[in-house]
Design an enzyme around this catalytic site. Structure first.
Site, PDB file in Angstrom:
ATOM      1  N   VAL A 191       0.826  -1.216   0.000  1.00  0.00           N
ATOM      2  CA  VAL A 191       0.000   0.000   0.000  1.00  0.00           C
ATOM      3  C   VAL A 191       0.862   1.269   0.000  1.00  0.00           C
ATOM      4  O   VAL A 191       0.636   2.185  -0.806  1.00  0.00           O
ATOM      5  CB  VAL A 191      -0.958  -0.022   1.214  1.00  0.00           C
ATOM      6  CG1 VAL A 191      -1.732   1.285   1.313  1.00  0.00           C
ATOM      7  CG2 VAL A 191      -1.918  -1.195   1.094  1.00  0.00           C
ATOM      8  N   LYS A 245      -6.823  -0.133   9.228  1.00  0.00           N
ATOM      9  CA  LYS A 245      -8.195  -0.303   9.752  1.00  0.00           C
ATOM     10  C   LYS A 245      -8.224  -0.727  11.210  1.00  0.00           C
ATOM     11  O   LYS A 245      -9.085  -0.305  11.964  1.00  0.00           O
ATOM     12  CB  LYS A 245      -9.004  -1.283   8.917  1.00  0.00           C
ATOM     13  CG  LYS A 245      -8.299  -2.571   8.598  1.00  0.00           C
ATOM     14  CD  LYS A 245      -8.007  -2.624   7.137  1.00  0.00           C
ATOM     15  CE  LYS A 245      -6.886  -3.575   6.846  1.00  0.00           C
ATOM     16  NZ  LYS A 245      -6.506  -3.540   5.437  1.00  0.00           N
ATOM     17  N   GLU A 286      -3.265  -9.537   3.858  1.00  0.00           N
ATOM     18  CA  GLU A 286      -2.525  -8.868   4.929  1.00  0.00           C
ATOM     19  C   GLU A 286      -1.220  -9.626   5.183  1.00  0.00           C
ATOM     20  O   GLU A 286      -1.077 -10.792   4.779  1.00  0.00           O
ATOM     21  CB  GLU A 286      -3.358  -8.877   6.215  1.00  0.00           C
ATOM     22  CG  GLU A 286      -4.672  -8.128   6.117  1.00  0.00           C
ATOM     23  CD  GLU A 286      -4.475  -6.648   5.836  1.00  0.00           C
ATOM     24  OE1 GLU A 286      -3.777  -5.967   6.590  1.00  0.00           O
ATOM     25  OE2 GLU A 286      -5.016  -6.180   4.816  1.00  0.00           O
ATOM     26  N   ASP A 316     -10.114  -8.627   9.375  1.00  0.00           N
ATOM     27  CA  ASP A 316     -10.002  -7.445   8.524  1.00  0.00           C
ATOM     28  C   ASP A 316     -11.393  -6.883   8.204  1.00  0.00           C
ATOM     29  O   ASP A 316     -11.639  -5.681   8.346  1.00  0.00           O
ATOM     30  CB  ASP A 316      -9.252  -7.850   7.238  1.00  0.00           C
ATOM     31  CG  ASP A 316      -9.152  -6.738   6.233  1.00  0.00           C
ATOM     32  OD1 ASP A 316      -8.214  -5.928   6.334  1.00  0.00           O
ATOM     33  OD2 ASP A 316     -10.019  -6.662   5.336  1.00  0.00           O
ATOM     34  N   LYS A 371     -13.267  -3.277   9.474  1.00  0.00           N
ATOM     35  CA  LYS A 371     -13.879  -2.339   8.525  1.00  0.00           C
ATOM     36  C   LYS A 371     -15.364  -2.146   8.827  1.00  0.00           C
ATOM     37  O   LYS A 371     -15.876  -1.033   8.771  1.00  0.00           O
ATOM     38  CB  LYS A 371     -13.702  -2.860   7.092  1.00  0.00           C
ATOM     39  CG  LYS A 371     -12.255  -2.850   6.590  1.00  0.00           C
ATOM     40  CD  LYS A 371     -12.140  -3.610   5.275  1.00  0.00           C
ATOM     41  CE  LYS A 371     -10.712  -3.715   4.773  1.00  0.00           C
ATOM     42  NZ  LYS A 371     -10.542  -4.707   3.704  1.00  0.00           N
ATOM     43  N   GLY A 387      -5.042  -4.052  -2.921  1.00  0.00           N
ATOM     44  CA  GLY A 387      -3.975  -3.923  -3.919  1.00  0.00           C
ATOM     45  C   GLY A 387      -3.313  -2.554  -3.856  1.00  0.00           C
ATOM     46  O   GLY A 387      -3.841  -1.604  -3.263  1.00  0.00           O
TER      47      GLY A 387
HETATM   48  N1  HSE Z   1      -6.258  -7.605   3.038  1.00  0.00           N
HETATM   49  C1  HSE Z   1      -7.245  -6.643   2.658  1.00  0.00           C
HETATM   50  C2  HSE Z   1      -8.213  -7.320   1.706  1.00  0.00           C
HETATM   51  C3  HSE Z   1      -6.587  -5.460   2.000  1.00  0.00           C
HETATM   52  O1  HSE Z   1      -7.947  -8.433   1.261  1.00  0.00           O
HETATM   53  O2  HSE Z   1      -9.261  -6.748   1.441  1.00  0.00           O
HETATM   54  C4  HSE Z   1      -7.476  -4.265   1.923  1.00  0.00           C
HETATM   55  O3  HSE Z   1      -7.870  -3.818   3.189  1.00  0.00           O
END
Ligand code: HSE
Length: 424
Positions: free
Chosen positions: A14, A105, A189, A200, A204, A301
């Site tokens: 990122v 996040k 990740e 994850d 979010k 990505g």
């Molecule tokens: N690892 C996360 C995903 C990256 O696969 O969505 C974006 O937050």
């Protein structure tokens, strides 16, 4: 022309994407935004990352103190991830009066109140569009685009890695091979269990539902189930019945309270979410005025997430003063907010039972006793004297299904192999 200096902490997928966009588009932003945004400092330990991005050696800092004490740095972009180290760095930057843009996040979900307090003390900004759903501008949509609405539902596919894995499993690939590909594509990740176990997506969803419902939806209140227990067999049975499997994040503001859950779920092939495949993400919102809205795009990505970071950098660089979000999250929910755990949903059950007269009727009788009605059912003899039964229920309650499944197993009526929710 106004000059704005940016520092990037972490040049992984990122951070590297953000670096690339900022350096390649510098002239474009000079022309279109009227501001000269330059990356003046980076903090990265891996010399290979520095080399491959062509970072000038004089901009490489050796520690965070060098970054936050640099008078040419106005904005610090944090792309380290995790909480311990990143939180310290972000607080150092905010305490030094630098505006922070973060893609983290977990940090935003767990510590945003502390970060915002620090930011306000020194008149710095804190922006986090890249923390949720990669390149899809969902935070800006919630803060600006639909702020006129009372949002009753926010649901969708908000993790690229799991969506990629489930899509490839639908094509016949194994779970392990699909995960390996997702890692190579830069979706996963650093520790992919954060993706596959639903952490994850839960971070979010905590952020998005707090913003959407203007209330605290802490991580601890988000029900979480990942995809590591999903078998190819279930993906195939679901497909035969006209469903596609997704890891869904579902937030609802209902009369009974707030619902926040992340789990695998079958969606009908005709549902718009069924065709959101690979690394794509999508979020569906329902507002009292706007009705239904769907945003879809690349959720992970380097460049898509970099796009969200750089948009925040441009916002901060081109606005006087700072905008603080309506974000209310803290580690604990308010005591007067109720959270619903007995959700309404339809369910897919895969069971093994004896292939003899009356076995199925015992099963259906027990389901009926729990007020569970069947929409669809297929049976396949397994050879010997057992059969696999796959059924989909009408909308019912989570607790009814849990108690029915426990009874089915203990009474020896059948052996329940999987229970997967179905988007109703
Ligand atoms: N690892 C996360 C995903 C990256 O696969 O969505 C974006 O937050």
């Amino acid at each position: 022309m106004k000059k704005v200096g940016v520092a990037i902490l972490g040049l992984g997928v990122v951070g590297g994407g953000a670096y690339k966009i900022l350096t390649e588009q510098r002239d474009f932003y000079r022309t279109t935004q009227g501001v000269d945004i330059e990356v003046v400092s980076v903090l990265e330990r891996d010399p290979e990352r520095i080399r491959s991005l062509g970072v000038r050696s004089e901009t490489v800092a050796s520690n965070v103190f060098e970054v936050v004490s640099n008078p040419d740095v106005n904005i610090v972009v944090e792309c380290i991830g995790g909480v311990t180290e990143a939180k310290g760095y972000v607080l150092d930057a905010l305490n030094a009066g630098k505006t922070v843009v973060t893609s983290n996040k977990e940090l935003v979900c767990k510590c945003s109140h502390e970060l915002e307090r620090a930011a306000k003390r020194t008149n710095a900004g804190i922006y986090f569009e890249a923390s949720c759903v990669g390149g899809v501008p969902i935070i800006r949509t919630l803060l600006d685009g639909v702020q006129s609405n009372r949002i009753s539902s926010i649901q969708g596919i908000i993790n690229g890695t799991t969506n990629y894995i489930l899509t490839r499993m639908g094509d016949g690939m194994s779970y392990e091979d699909a995960l390996d590909e997702a890692r190579k594509l830069g979706y996963a990740e650093a520790d992919p269990s954060a993706d596959v176990e639903g952490f994850d997506a839960a971070y979010k969803l905590s952020i998005l539902s707090s913003l959407a419902f203007h209330t605290k939806v802490p991580f601890s209140k988000v029900f979480r189930e990942g995809i590591s227990g999903i078998s190819k067999e279930d993906v195939e049975y679901g497909s035969r019945l006209g469903y596609t499997l997704k890891l869904l994040a579902i937030g609802k503001d209902t009369d009974r309270g707030i619902e926040a859950r992340v789990h695998p779920a079958f969606v009908k092939n005709s549902h718009p979410l069924a065709s959101v495949n690979g690394g794509l993400n999508a979020v569906c919102l329902t507002g009292n005025a706007v009705g239904d809205l769907m945003l879809s795009g690349k959720g992970a990505g380097a460049l898509p997430t970099g796009s969200a970071i750089v948009s925040d950098v441009i916002f901060a660089a081109t606005h006087e003063g700072n905008r603080y979000s309506a974000f209310k999250n803290t580690a604990k929910a308010d005591s007067d907010v109720k959270f619903v755990t007995d959700y309404e949903s339809a369910y897919y059950l895969r069971l093994t039972l004896a292939d003899r007269a009356g076995a199925l009727s015992k099963l259906t009788a027990l389901l009926a006793k729990n007020n569970i009605s069947i929409v669809d059912l297929v049976q396949r003899p397994d050879g010997a004297d057992s059969a696999t039964v796959v059924l989909v229920t009408h909308t019912t309650h989570e607790m009814s299904v849990k108690s029915a499944v426990a009874r089915i197993n203990t009474a020896g009526i059948a052996k329940v192999g999987s229970v997967i929710r179905v988007l109703s």
